[in-house]
Scaffold this motif. Structure first.
Motif, short mmCIF file in Angstrom:
data_model
loop_
_atom_site.label_atom_id
_atom_site.label_comp_id
_atom_site.label_asym_id
_atom_site.label_seq_id
_atom_site.Cartn_x
_atom_site.Cartn_y
_atom_site.Cartn_z
N TRP A 256 0.91 -1.23 0.08
CA TRP A 256 -0.04 0.01 -0.08
C TRP A 256 0.92 1.22 -0.06
O TRP A 256 0.48 2.44 -0.72
N GLY A 258 3.79 1.57 -1.41
CA GLY A 258 4.58 1.65 -2.65
C GLY A 258 5.70 0.80 -2.47
O GLY A 258 6.61 0.93 -3.34
N ARG A 340 -2.44 2.76 -4.89
CA ARG A 340 -1.25 2.49 -5.70
C ARG A 340 -1.02 3.03 -7.14
O ARG A 340 -0.41 3.63 -7.72
N THR A 344 0.66 5.93 -9.12
CA THR A 344 1.69 5.63 -10.37
C THR A 344 1.23 6.29 -11.39
O THR A 344 2.15 6.98 -12.29
#
Length: 354
Positions: A256, A258, A340, A344
């Protein structure tokens, strides 16, 4: 604190050691939040642990408050926070009693707190305050964060870590560390909110501990860890040394935040992959000392965390007949994957020229 997953073992065991087939998806399943509220949330804002005598935990209130921020549900959030603040708040500090028992005259007989519940509630209030522009939520989060640092931060040797609760986790031989209470996305959020506070150090020290706290031939994290006065880490002699219902949250929170590619998760990925390669379901737990595994498969929520760690995508499953904890893991892993992915995508967008 007693294990919150004990009753769940009996429920899962009754289902037998069966495979759970999952298909990955890139976004949360919206119907799961509606189903979760119908099955586990009472009208007064109390989240019910159906696998554990219908008690409630500060953990469960925090889980559901995080879900409400992800699904943009301020009305439900307010209801849950109101019940939590009124019913679980300790009178001596801005932390929360860890368990509510619905039966009997005394509903919160144990005044001790639980770090994970405190952190989840503080994180949810921070998220909700920022999303819905509610300064009172931001202030409550700041008060809880301050109490966590004041009451739970302990130094042992070369380590400075948060203990699981105010009472019962520090003695002359050292302290207890619970890896599943290391909510890395919350720690990142706290550090970003207060960069000149101890939170950046706490975040970094917690991450170092997670990387070090792996045991046995499988090199897996365990549910509870003993930290001696020199800072060395051992499996807790008073609890089974298992990678199981608690430690499953280590890969959830790491991904979560990263950090799914962090080398500390490689043993977890290898262990899960070994079962998938053989066409078998992973068991719900393994004793890292003896190699003994649970005689029943990991439930849907745990499998979704494995999907997240292995593929970056959570399961698209519905919560259906899963109990409170498995349902919580399923929805949280779906939210983690979605957040996430969105982060991103945002980072990949070209920045406007100045």
């Amino acid at each position: 604190m007693a294990s919150r997953r004990g009753a769940m073992l009996l429920v899962v065991a009754a289902l037998g050691f069966q495979a759970v087939t999952m298909s990955a998806c890139a976004a949360p399943t919206p119907g799961n939040w509606a189903d979760y509220k119908t099955r586990f949330l009472q009208a007064d804002g109390r989240v019910v642990d159906t696998g554990n005598g219908n008690v409630s935990h500060s953990e469960g209130q925090g889980f559901a408050m995080i879900m409400a921020t992800a699904y943009d549900d301020p009305a439900t959030f307010k209801k849950m926070w109101t019940w939590t603040d009124k019913t679980l708040s300790r009178p001596d500090t801005r932390l929360f009693k860890w368990r509510y028992i619905p039966t009997g005259d005394l509903h919160t007989p144990d005044p001790n707190n639980a770090l994970d519940g405190d952190m989840l509630i503080a994180w949810a209030l921070l998220r909700g305050g920022e999303r819905w522009k509610r300064p009172e939520y931001l202030e409550a989060s700041a008060q809880i964060r301050s109490a966590i640092l004041s009451k739970l931060l302990v130094k042992q040797g070369n380590r400075t870590l948060l203990v699981p609760g105010v009472d019962g986790f520090v003695n002359a031989q050292g302290m207890i560390f619970n890896p599943s209470y290391a909510i890395m996305p919350a720690l990142d959020a706290f550090a970003a909110r207060e960069p000149k506070s101890p939170w950046p150090m706490v975040r970094d020290e917690t991450l170092r501990a997670l990387r070090d706290a792996r045991f046995g031939a499988t090199d897996l994290p365990v549910d509870w860890v003993k930290v001696d006065t020199a800072g060395a880490m051992w499996t807790d002699p008073d609890r089974p040394p298992r990678f199981g219902f608690d430690a499953i949250r280590v890969p959830l929170y790491m991904c979560w935040s990263g950090r799914c590619g962090d080398a500390s998760l490689d043993p977890v990925k290898r262990w899960w992959t070994s079962f998938r390669a053989a066409g078998k379901p992973a068991p719900a737990w393994i004793d890292v000392r003896t190699g003994e595994v649970a005689p029943f498969a990991a439930p849907v929520g745990m499998v979704s965390v494995a999907d997240l760690a292995l593929t970056g995508k959570a399961s698209s499953a519905r919560i259906q007949n899963e109990d409170y904890y498995s349902s919580s893991l399923l929805i949280l892993s779906q939210i983690a994957a979605d957040e996430r992915r969105e982060k991103t995508k945002s980072a990949a967008k070209p920045k406007p020229k100045s």
